[in-house]
Structure formats: structure tokens, C-alpha cells
Design a protein around this motif. Structure first.
Motif, PDB file in Angstrom:
ATOM      1  N   ARG A  75       0.864  -1.187   0.000  1.00 19.81           N
ATOM      2  CA  ARG A  75       0.000   0.000   0.000  1.00 19.81           C
ATOM      3  C   ARG A  75       0.897   1.232   0.000  1.00 19.81           C
ATOM      4  NH1 ARG A  75      -2.726   3.905   2.910  1.00 19.81           N
ATOM      5  NH2 ARG A  75      -4.994   3.985   2.652  1.00 19.81           N
ATOM      6  N   ALA A 221       0.819  -9.701  -0.710  1.00 18.72           N
ATOM      7  CA  ALA A 221       0.958  -8.345  -0.194  1.00 18.72           C
ATOM      8  C   ALA A 221       2.015  -8.224   0.895  1.00 18.72           C
ATOM      9  CB  ALA A 221      -0.379  -7.857   0.353  1.00 18.72           C
ATOM     10  N   ARG A 275      -2.402  -0.599  -4.194  1.00 15.97           N
ATOM     11  CA  ARG A 275      -1.469  -1.694  -3.902  1.00 15.97           C
ATOM     12  C   ARG A 275      -0.701  -1.990  -5.182  1.00 15.97           C
ATOM     13  NH1 ARG A 275      -5.388  -0.832  -0.043  1.00 15.97           N
ATOM     14  NH2 ARG A 275      -4.975  -2.059   1.836  1.00 15.97           N
TER      15      ARG A 275
END
Length: 386
Positions: A75, A221, A275
Motif C-alpha cells: 500500500r 501483499a 497496492r
């Protein structure tokens, strides 16, 4: 008085509490993610218009035993604003929106600063933080909420300066920009961003895990941790995120049922929710080094980077010298050698990032670090990150 970034961090705390009602981020504020073996991520890529020239990758992706890579999406906080601006300029080129039109016409509801009811708010003013909107109230709107109700609060506005005349950095501009994009196109913000920017560039990236990311992308992520190991954002998980947006006021997360186009642009976090991996963000940097090609004409690109505002001593809040010049979603700075760079900073959820382009030397870089004290001294993440 709390500065622009201090207000932002306070809002992030509220956002974290809201997201905690959604399954993937339950446990915010706990030490469920804590592990003394997790090393902060420290990533940098340097690039020219046609290649990545160097990469430095140190630390973990927020999970013990999982080294971070330049292909892991993170992010990137307010760097997201610059990418939104590219999409807006594409819509301008298509004649879908006008930078200088009253945005009320795209929304079906009136946008006005109560202190200046006869002065329209435009996309140009929103993108350059000259709209008069302020982060004095919570700009994170629940999935079932309405931005119109938020903006009806006089505290959301600067009562001293009419729109278009005074710079003050405010995240709340971005949800309104996203709503305008939706109102003008009839398409959801995350899907617009994928169609206009992310997919054409071949990027595996998205806003709040919405459109644009592959099915397996969420599991890759970078988990953002605070210095003590507490979870800040994007808990480690396999598969897709069961709630990719800010949940409704009752904690539910039925996007297809509750989301209304042009009514709540904050759901997919246009102000900070992109992202994207370091490798993919470098591809956006390469577009900027090519003067917008292949997505923008040179004329649109020049209008985007501006600058649209330059501090003259009285025409804005420069945040103690932090802001001196700003385009449309583009931050300008001058380094110690007098060289001019444009790009954006990212500061949220214990991540600090800088994405900078030197147009004269035709080069750029992106760097980020994690597990940073959110209230530590801030900077542009230019020569270093905190």
C-alpha cells in the motif's frame, strides 16, 4: 494546531478501527503479528525511461521468514493520488470531464463551501489541493455512507479562502475526485483505474484490492506492521481479501449491494489505497519520463505536472516548508543541488515512501520503508527514508 500530516495520522487511526470490523484486519492494535525476527522492509528501485537500473531490497514482507521482493505489492499511501491524476487526465482527453467545470454537474448533488456558496469547486482545484476542503473531519466514509452528507459539515471547509485561491493539502479531496469520475462515467472507481491506467500498462495492481489485481495478488501483499510488531494494514492471508473496502456502518461488506456510484468515493481509498509493487510503480515512473506516453498526450502531461500552485508566502499552507509547489496530483521539490524533481510522498500505516522523477536528467526512483514510527520526524523520502 495539528499539521496536515498530523491530521492524516489521526484519520488513519479512525480508519484502522473501521477496517477492524472486516475479517482480514481483525486484531488491529493487538500483537498478533508480532515477531522479533521480522525485519523492516527497505526497498528502492532506480529507473530510466526504458529500464530499471538498480534495485536494493532488504528485510521482510511483514512476515517472519518471508523476504520482501520488488514484485510484492504494498500500500503506497498518497503516491496513489498521482496515479489517480493520470486517470483523470485521460478522461479530460476523452472529453468526459473538464478540469474547470463545476463538479456538481457530474454528481447530481451540489458541492459548495458554505462560506462561498457562489464559487464552484472544480477538478483542477481538487487535484491541486486548492478546493478549500480540509481534513478537519473524518473523510473515511462507511460503505453505506454518503460523501454529500460529510461535505455538508462546515468543518470540512476553509471559511477564509474561496475555492481555487489557496493551497492546503487535504486527503478529503480524493474521495470527491473519485466520485466525480464515477458520476461522469457511470463506472466504479476501482474499475476505472484498472481500465484507464493499470491494465493498459500491464500492471498487477489495484485500489483496496479491487479491480486490476490478479486473484492471487492479495496473498503476495506486504503486511504493514508498526515498530512493535502490531498489525497496521494488510494482514497476511491466502486468497482474495473478503472485504476489500471500508465496511458499512454495521460491519457488513456487500459491495455490489451497498455501493452507489458517485456517492462515496472513499470506499476504494483513492487518497492512499493503491497496492502496487516496486517493479510496477517503476513502470508508471517510466511513463512519466516519457512525458505521459503511451497514455497521455504531451499537452495533457504538461498540464498535469504543472505546477498549478507555487508558494508565494501567503497563498497557501506550506506546512513549514514541506510544500513549495504542486501540480495536479503531483508534488514538486528542489534538492540540495538545485535540481527539480516531481512525484509524491507516501506516509501511512507505518510506511514511508517517496516516488520521484528528475525530468532534466531523465531518471527517477521509488523507495519505501516499513515499521516506521508514524509520529516520527517526516520527510520526502528523497535522500533517505526515516
Amino acid at each position: 494546531m495539528m499539521g496536515a500530516r498530523g491530521i492524516y495520522y489521526a484519520a488513519m487511526a479512525v480508519a484502522a478501527m473501521m477496517v477492524s470490523g472486516c475479517a482480514p484486519d481483525k486484531g488491529l492494535g493487538t500483537t498478533a503479528q508480532a515477531d522479533g525476527n521480522i525485519r523492516p522492509a527497505n526497498v528502492q528501485v532506480d529507473f530510466t525511461a526504458d529500464r530499471i537500473t538498480s534495485a536494493t531490497v532488504v528485510g521482510d514482507a511483514g512476515v517472519a521468514g518471508r523476504p520482501v521482493t520488488i514484485d510484492d505489492p504494498a500500500r503506497v499511501a498518497s503516491i496513489s493520488k498521482l496515479v489517480v491524476s493520470i486517470a483523470v487526465m485521460r478522461l479530460v482527453e476523452q472529453g468526459t470531464v473538464d478540469l474547470d467545470r463545476d463538479v456538481s454537474g457530474y454528481l447530481g448533488w451540489r458541492v459548495r463551501n458554505p462560506a462561498f456558496p457562489d464559487t464552484p469547486v472544480t477538478l483542477r482545484a481538487l487535484l491541486s489541493h486548492q478546493s478549500g476542503l480540509r481534513d478537519e473531519i473524518d473523510y473515511i466514509v462507511p460503505l453505506d455512507g454518503k460523501l454529500e452528507a460529510v461535505l455538508a459539515n462546515p468543518k470540512a471547509w476553509d471559511a477564509r479562502h474561496p475555492p481555487g485561491t489557496y493551497f492546503s493539502y487535504a486527503n478529503i479531496n480524493s474521495p470527491l475526485i473519485a466520485s466525480v469520475m464515477e458520476g461522469a462515467t457511470g463506472e466504479r472507481f476501482d474499475r476505472l483505474m484498472a481500465r484507464l491506467v493499470l491494465t493498459p500498462l500491464g500492471l498487477d495492481a489495484c485500489y483496496n484490492w479491487g479491480a486490476g489485481c490478479s486473484d492471487a495478488r492479495r496473498a503476495q501483499a506486504v503486511t504493514l506492521l508498526r515498530p512493535n510488531g502490531d498489525l497496521a494494514r494488510d494482514a497476511a492471508m491466502d486468497g482474495p481479501d473478503p472485504c476489500a473496502v471500508y465496511p458499512a456502518s454495521d460491519g457488513s461488506c456487500d459491495v455490489e449491494k451497498l455501493y452507489q456510484l458517485g456517492r462515496n468515493g472513499s470506499a476504494f481509498s483513492p487518497q492512499g489505497g493503491l497496492r502496487i509493487s516496486a517493479r510496477d510503480l517503476a513502470k508508471i515512473g517510466q511513463l512519466l519520463l516519457r512525458d505521459g506516453a503511451p497514455l497521455l498526450t504531451p499537452e495533457s502531461f504538461a498540464e498535469m505536472i504543472g505546477p498549478a500552485w507555487t508558494f508565494d508566502g501567503r497563498n497557501g499552507d506550506n506546512d513549514k516548508g514541506y510544500f513549495t509547489s504542486y501540480g495536479l496530483g503531483v508534488h514538486w521539490l528542489t534538492d540540495n543541488n538545485g535540481n527539480r524533481w516531481f512525484g509524491h510522498v507516501g506516509e501511512a500505516y507505518s510506511l514511508r515512501a517517496g516516488f520521484w522523477i528528475n525530468p532534466a536528467e531523465r531518471r527517477g526512483f521509488y523507495r519505501y520503508v516499513t515499521m516506521v514510527d508514524e509520529f516520527s520526524a517526516v520527510g520526502h523520502c528523497f535522500d533517505r527514508c526515516p
